[in-house]
Scaffold this motif. Structure first.
Motif, PDB file in Angstrom:
ATOM      1  N   ALA A 328      12.643  -1.593   4.344  1.00 12.94           N
ATOM      2  CA  ALA A 328      13.256  -1.873   3.045  1.00 12.94           C
ATOM      3  C   ALA A 328      12.348  -2.801   2.236  1.00 12.94           C
ATOM      4  O   ALA A 328      11.529  -3.551   2.794  1.00 12.94           O
ATOM      5  CB  ALA A 328      14.632  -2.495   3.221  1.00 12.94           C
ATOM      6  N   TYR A 329      12.495  -2.764   0.921  1.00 10.91           N
ATOM      7  CA  TYR A 329      11.728  -3.613   0.024  1.00 10.91           C
ATOM      8  C   TYR A 329      12.606  -4.801  -0.365  1.00 10.91           C
ATOM      9  O   TYR A 329      13.794  -4.640  -0.654  1.00 10.91           O
ATOM     10  CB  TYR A 329      11.284  -2.825  -1.205  1.00 10.91           C
ATOM     11  N   VAL A 330      12.018  -6.002  -0.382  1.00 10.49           N
ATOM     12  CA  VAL A 330      12.786  -7.217  -0.626  1.00 10.49           C
ATOM     13  C   VAL A 330      12.099  -8.030  -1.726  1.00 10.49           C
ATOM     14  O   VAL A 330      10.882  -8.228  -1.699  1.00 10.49           O
ATOM     15  CB  VAL A 330      12.909  -8.073   0.650  1.00 10.49           C
ATOM     16  N   VAL A 331      12.915  -8.499  -2.683  1.00 11.36           N
ATOM     17  CA  VAL A 331      12.411  -9.279  -3.810  1.00 11.36           C
ATOM     18  C   VAL A 331      13.266 -10.534  -3.962  1.00 11.36           C
ATOM     19  O   VAL A 331      14.493 -10.477  -3.811  1.00 11.36           O
ATOM     20  CB  VAL A 331      12.463  -8.461  -5.116  1.00 11.36           C
ATOM     21  N   ASP A 427       1.481  -5.720   2.432  1.00 12.04           N
ATOM     22  CA  ASP A 427       1.895  -4.323   2.275  1.00 12.04           C
ATOM     23  C   ASP A 427       2.707  -4.098   0.999  1.00 12.04           C
ATOM     24  O   ASP A 427       3.185  -2.984   0.755  1.00 12.04           O
ATOM     25  CB  ASP A 427       2.695  -3.862   3.497  1.00 12.04           C
ATOM     26  N   GLU A 428       2.878  -5.157   0.197  1.00 15.01           N
ATOM     27  CA  GLU A 428       3.551  -5.116  -1.110  1.00 15.01           C
ATOM     28  C   GLU A 428       5.039  -4.743  -1.013  1.00 15.01           C
ATOM     29  O   GLU A 428       5.673  -4.402  -2.006  1.00 15.01           O
ATOM     30  CB  GLU A 428       2.827  -4.179  -2.082  1.00 15.01           C
ATOM     31  N   ALA A 429       5.616  -4.832   0.185  1.00 15.86           N
ATOM     32  CA  ALA A 429       7.025  -4.501   0.356  1.00 15.86           C
ATOM     33  C   ALA A 429       7.930  -5.709   0.108  1.00 15.86           C
ATOM     34  O   ALA A 429       9.130  -5.546  -0.103  1.00 15.86           O
ATOM     35  CB  ALA A 429       7.281  -3.958   1.753  1.00 15.86           C
ATOM     36  N   VAL A 430       7.364  -6.915   0.143  1.00  9.52           N
ATOM     37  CA  VAL A 430       8.126  -8.131  -0.124  1.00  9.52           C
ATOM     38  C   VAL A 430       7.364  -8.953  -1.152  1.00  9.52           C
ATOM     39  O   VAL A 430       6.157  -9.158  -1.015  1.00  9.52           O
ATOM     40  CB  VAL A 430       8.323  -8.979   1.155  1.00  9.52           C
ATOM     41  N   TRP A 431       8.064  -9.390  -2.183  1.00  6.37           N
ATOM     42  CA  TRP A 431       7.443 -10.296  -3.140  1.00  6.37           C
ATOM     43  C   TRP A 431       8.493 -11.209  -3.762  1.00  6.37           C
ATOM     44  O   TRP A 431       9.691 -10.920  -3.730  1.00  6.37           O
ATOM     45  CB  TRP A 431       6.641  -9.578  -4.225  1.00  6.37           C
TER      46      TRP A 431
END
Length: 503
Positions: A328-331, A427-431
């Motif tokens: 999953a992507y997390v921001v 991996d740019e999935a969390v920012w």
């Protein structure tokens, strides 16, 4: 300076949006107009060009007037921080954290000169003031210290329009009951009613309006249809309406979960996600609502440490970590960004009684809280994300604490003042970022969502992206047209003692 004041039968009846409409209408009619709200309690705030913090509603209303917002448009802002404790912001700057009793008994009696000074400054530059009240003017247990409603009308000798929300029911009782609880001099200031958020058949409502006018002797100036014009919300009560917004429930929609933190602030940050095609957005506050989202957004909060503890207690913290491990992507934005880090330190108890907290550990950052808040508008460009490299971004910062990245980690944005902001995983999935309004950079948001779609083997969205300024201008114009159509403008001008515009 002429003025019109909108007061409500309760909170969240639509005063802020109607004031925004009147600001744009009077601007369109050629007046030098400005908004004003003496005391605002809200966690959605706005940063003026000179770095002052005011209620978001007055910033939006100033935009509708096509003027720069100033701290005099909202001289007192209360931001709830803990139970019965709020940060008191005076003329855009931190004054103190105060309990409800101390504020009411000690500070409120000193506030009238502050309000008068701000009103005098506005009178130097503007011809008309659109004033927003707060809550209800008929809270009989609070009236003796109410500096947001009739006392303000007295200060500027303003007529008052009373606004009621018919969508929640009991509209006639709320209007008549409010009048009954006002003093005689206060009732004399009420020159008209506005029925807001109407969804039904007008012919069925008309007999009730006729009775209301006959019973009170006060005219109904208009019945405004229910409409979502995309105007920023002020009150946390508006969070409930976000749950009702249309969602794309198709199998091809990205599933976005926004964590509804107990002390959520600046929740308008997520509004642009609702405008994006091909997404399903849910506000969630428990593990039972999880449902395996593709994207998790941790928004801002007035108390990062306490809300981080809540995340852990509810089991959401572990679910977020597991979701990240599973793709999953997390921001995180502002306080949400701080939570994504490894550690949070509060050696002086600036924010909480907890001196040290373990973060979620999804970003290689460490945050330390210090006295003093950073409030500033910023602009820059994307430097750490391949999916939007070089794109220009704007936003604003409102935060306690300083966040430090570990060596070798990547910043997300390079700002024009020479600083960098945010952090993005390799991996740019969390920012995460301190930039409130980050999703209002519509091209950046679309690029990010399309990046996720491609990574998941989905087709990117190719619809045209309108800029935020284009969207906002269109919203103000459409809102003004709607209200102008359903409001008795001739009567409004008569009440304000202004000449009708030449058409």
């Amino acid at each position: 300076m002429k003025a019109i004041m909108l007061q409500g039968t309760s909170s969240d009846v639509g005063k802020s949006v109607l004031c925004t409409a009147l600001c744009r209408i009077l601007y369109e009619d050629g007046w030098k107009v400005a908004p004003f709200k003496s005391q605002n309690m809200a966690l959605n705030s706005y940063i003026t060009r000179d770095g002052k913090e005011i209620g978001r509603a007055q910033g939006v209303q100033a935009e509708a007037c096509r003027i720069e917002a100033t701290a005099d448009m909202n001289p007192i802002l209360l931001k709830p921080k803990q139970d019965m404790i709020a940060e008191v912001i005076v003329r855009g700057e931190h004054y103190a954290d105060m309990g409800a009793s101390a504020y009411r008994n000690d500070y409120v009696p000193t506030a009238i000169p502050i309000l008068r000074e701000s009103l005098n400054k506005l009178a130097e530059d503007y011809e008309v003031l659109v004033i927003e009240g707060a809550g209800s003017p008929a809270e009989i247990n609070l009236k003796d210290r109410d500096i947001a409603n009739m006392k303000v009308a007295d200060l500027v000798d303003s007529p008052v329009l009373l606004v009621a929300d018919i969508d929640r029911g009991g509209v006639f009782a709320s209007l008549v009951g409010t009048l009954a609880l006002l003093d005689e001099s206060e009732r004399a200031r009420v020159k008209g009613f506005i029925i807001n958020k109407f969804r039904g058949k007008f012919s069925l409502l008309k007999p009730g309006l006729d009775w209301l006018e006959q019973h009170t002797g006060i005219p109904v100036l208009g019945t405004i249809p229910y409409a979502d014009m995309g105007i920023d919300a002020e009150d946390s009560l508006a969070l409930s309406s976000l749950r009702l917004k249309k969602r794309d429930e198709s199998d091809k929609a990205l599933r976005i979960a926004v964590i509804r933190l107990p002390r959520i602030s600046n929740f308008t940050d997520v509004d642009p996600l609702y405008d994006e095609p091909g997404v399903t957005i849910r506000l969630i506050a428990s593990a039972a609502e999880w449902n395996n989202p593709d994207v998790v957004v941790l928004p801002g909060t007035k108390n990062t440490t306490d809300d981080l503890r809540w995340l852990k207690q509810t089991g959401l913290a572990e679910l977020i970590r597991q979701a990240s491990d599973n793709g999953a992507y997390v921001v995180g934005i502002c306080g949400g960004y701080q939570m994504l880090g490894k550690e949070l330190h509060d050696p002086d108890g600036v924010e909480s009684t907890y001196r040290h907290s373990q973060g979620l550990g999804l970003l290689p950052i460490h945050t330390t809280f210090h006295a003093g808040k950073r409030t500033v508008r910023v602009e820059g460009e994307v430097c750490g994300a391949s999916f939007a490299a070089g794109q220009e971004v704007t936003g604003y910062e409102i935060h306690l604490g300083q966040t430090v990245r570990e060596d070798g980690s990547r910043p997300l944005f390079r700002l024009t003042d020479g600083h960098t902001d945010g952090t993005i995983a390799d991996d740019e999935a969390v920012w995460g970022t301190y930039l409130h309004g980050v999703f209002h950079n519509r091209a950046f948001t679309r690029a990010w969502l399309n990046h996720i779609r491609v990574q998941k083997g989905m087709d990117p969205v190719s619809e045209e992206v309108r800029t935020e300024s284009e969207r906002r201008e269109a919203s103000y114009t459409a809102l003004a047209a709607l209200v102008r159509e359903h409001l008795d403008m001739k009567k409004l001008y008569e009440i304000m003692e202004l000449p009708l515009p030449v058409t």
